[in-house]
Design an enzyme around this catalytic site. Structure first.
Site, PDB file in Angstrom:
ATOM      1  N   ASP A 140       0.850  -1.200   0.000  1.00  0.00           N
ATOM      2  CA  ASP A 140       0.000   0.000   0.000  1.00  0.00           C
ATOM      3  C   ASP A 140       0.880   1.243   0.000  1.00  0.00           C
ATOM      4  O   ASP A 140       1.633   1.488   0.947  1.00  0.00           O
ATOM      5  CB  ASP A 140      -0.901  -0.027   1.241  1.00  0.00           C
ATOM      6  CG  ASP A 140      -2.003   1.019   1.186  1.00  0.00           C
ATOM      7  OD1 ASP A 140      -2.129   1.695   0.154  1.00  0.00           O
ATOM      8  OD2 ASP A 140      -2.728   1.148   2.182  1.00  0.00           O
ATOM      9  N   ASP A 163      -3.421   2.379  -5.839  1.00  0.00           N
ATOM     10  CA  ASP A 163      -2.219   2.451  -5.009  1.00  0.00           C
ATOM     11  C   ASP A 163      -2.039   1.276  -4.050  1.00  0.00           C
ATOM     12  O   ASP A 163      -1.219   1.357  -3.129  1.00  0.00           O
ATOM     13  CB  ASP A 163      -2.220   3.759  -4.202  1.00  0.00           C
ATOM     14  CG  ASP A 163      -3.416   3.883  -3.272  1.00  0.00           C
ATOM     15  OD1 ASP A 163      -4.344   3.053  -3.371  1.00  0.00           O
ATOM     16  OD2 ASP A 163      -3.439   4.817  -2.447  1.00  0.00           O
ATOM     17  N   GLU A 164      -2.760   0.185  -4.258  1.00  0.00           N
ATOM     18  CA  GLU A 164      -2.556  -0.964  -3.377  1.00  0.00           C
ATOM     19  C   GLU A 164      -2.931  -2.261  -4.078  1.00  0.00           C
ATOM     20  O   GLU A 164      -3.729  -2.281  -5.008  1.00  0.00           O
ATOM     21  CB  GLU A 164      -3.342  -0.815  -2.069  1.00  0.00           C
ATOM     22  CG  GLU A 164      -4.838  -0.828  -2.226  1.00  0.00           C
ATOM     23  CD  GLU A 164      -5.578  -0.788  -0.896  1.00  0.00           C
ATOM     24  OE1 GLU A 164      -5.216  -1.535   0.024  1.00  0.00           O
ATOM     25  OE2 GLU A 164      -6.529   0.006  -0.794  1.00  0.00           O
TER      26      GLU A 164
END
Length: 394
Positions: free
Chosen positions: A9, A99-100
């Site tokens: 993350d 983003d993860e």
């Protein structure tokens, strides 16, 4: 060693990209987005600023914050670079958002080293190649890997071995359990239950009586780290959406309609770019008194055409017109759901020749070549388009 899943993350992603690209922002409290905070750097979070907070409240909490407009193209490029590193790390990747992601590395341990060694290399590569900090949690289940990354933030690494799962999990507050929001936490706290371990000692029937069947069973399983879900490779998003903050000033109906047109135009273009069609239009609204409303309608046939999607969205907006007039509107969002591949589109009877949405792809091509403003709808001419924020996939 068995199954090992990493939850990777990126830390304060949008704000971190801004600090990476602009040296004067490094070490400073940074807010991305003015009307509504899209992201806050950790320096701003130290003052209590959080994502989705109103810009005015954020600036009251942190007057020295530097507000920057979002640059979605830069965030997309950074995300692609990070996901390329994920691809080099493991063939089993499940993207959760821009983003993860989850990575299953259980089958790589005999060639790539321990879970910690794999995670360390991943973090070093993201730092060296992309210039961003990323936090990684590693555990036997997806649930615990995500909890571990949350505990390790920012810019950290936490590995939970199989023989130490409950020792790690049980002292944590109940809010660490997926599905426990403020209301559920308050119910549990009112009964003297504050930690995951205190949830774990309850019988499942007690939790069901307290929270209902679905929530009770769900929390009972998680409190014992029972999460059989595998990493799902190539999962496609179930919705495409965008939203726009309107601020607190009064917006007349033509201005709200223009905002809706702009959102539909954008998400319909993204739908066609992904070669998808949709059947359900979802309208999300936030009013001046901070209450929210959601309305949806499912079409008889799937489509990627702008016109029927806009007509549906306008009908949904009209259904709550009285609330808009009474309370004002501070945010409007649109999602297109029930997605399918475009080649699954079925012709309606009778099978007459029909040009399915030829105009929309032609306009998309002009905009791709000459820019988004090369062709506009008349209702948007001369209007400030505002900040339209892509919603994360479900």
């Amino acid at each position: 060693m068995g199954s090992v899943i990493l939850h990777a993350d990126l830390d304060s992603f949008y704000a971190s990209v801004e600090q990476r690209d602009n040296p004067r922002l490094r070490g400073k409290p940074v807010l991305v987005g003015g009307g509504v905070v899209l992201a806050a750097s950790y320096e701003a979070k130290a003052y209590g600023v959080r994502s989705a907070m109103g810009g005015r409240q954020a600036r009251e909490l942190c007057p020295q914050a530097i507000v920057v407009p979002p640059r979605f193209a830069a965030y997309t490029e950074a995300s692609k670079a990070v996901f390329a590193i994920f691809d080099d790390t493991s063939p089993l990747i499940e993207g959760i958002s821009i983003d993860e992601a989850f990575l299953d590395v259980g089958g790589l341990l005999h060639v790539s080293g321990t879970p910690v060694e794999i995670a360390v290399r991943l973090r070093e590569r993201v730092r060296a190649d992309v210039g961003l900090a990323i936090t990684v949690g590693a555990a036997r289940t997806k649930f615990l890997a995500k909890v571990a990354s949350g505990v390790a933030k920012p810019d950290g690494l936490r590995y939970v071995p199989a023989d130490g799962e409950l020792d790690f999990l049980h002292p944590l507050p109940v809010r660490k359990l997926w599905g426990v929001g403020a209301k559920t936490a308050a119910k549990l706290n009112d009964r003297g239950i504050f930690t995951v371990g205190e949830v774990a000692v309850l019988q499942r029937r007690e939790l069901v009586a307290m929270l209902g069947v679905a929530s009770g069973r769900h929390l009972h399983a998680l409190a014992h780290n029972r999460d059989p879900r595998p990493v799902v490779v190539g999962r496609r998003r179930r919705s495409i959406g965008a939203q726009r903050a309107l601020g607190t000033r009064y917006r007349p109906p033509p201005e709200i309609d223009a905002a809706l047109v702009g959102l539909i135009d954008r998400v319909a273009g993204r739908l066609r770019a992904a070669q998808r069609v949709c059947r359900t239009v979802v309208l999300r609204l936030r009013f001046g008194d901070f209450t929210r409303a959601t309305r949806s309608h499912t079409l008889l046939r799937a489509t990627w055409e702008t016109a029927p999607l806009l007509a549906t969205a306008r009908a949904l907006l009209e259904s709550v017109a009285a609330l808009v007039r009474r309370d004002g509107l501070t945010l409007i969002g649109v999602s297109l759901a029930n997605l399918d591949d475009a080649d699954a589109l079925q012709l309606e009877l009778p099978f007459a020749a029909r040009d399915v949405g030829a105009l929309d792809p032609a306009l998309d091509g002009i905009r791709d070549r000459f820019g988004r403003d090369a062709v506009q709808r008349a209702v948007l001419l001369g209007r400030e388009r505002g900040m339209e924020v892509p919603l994360l996939p479900d």
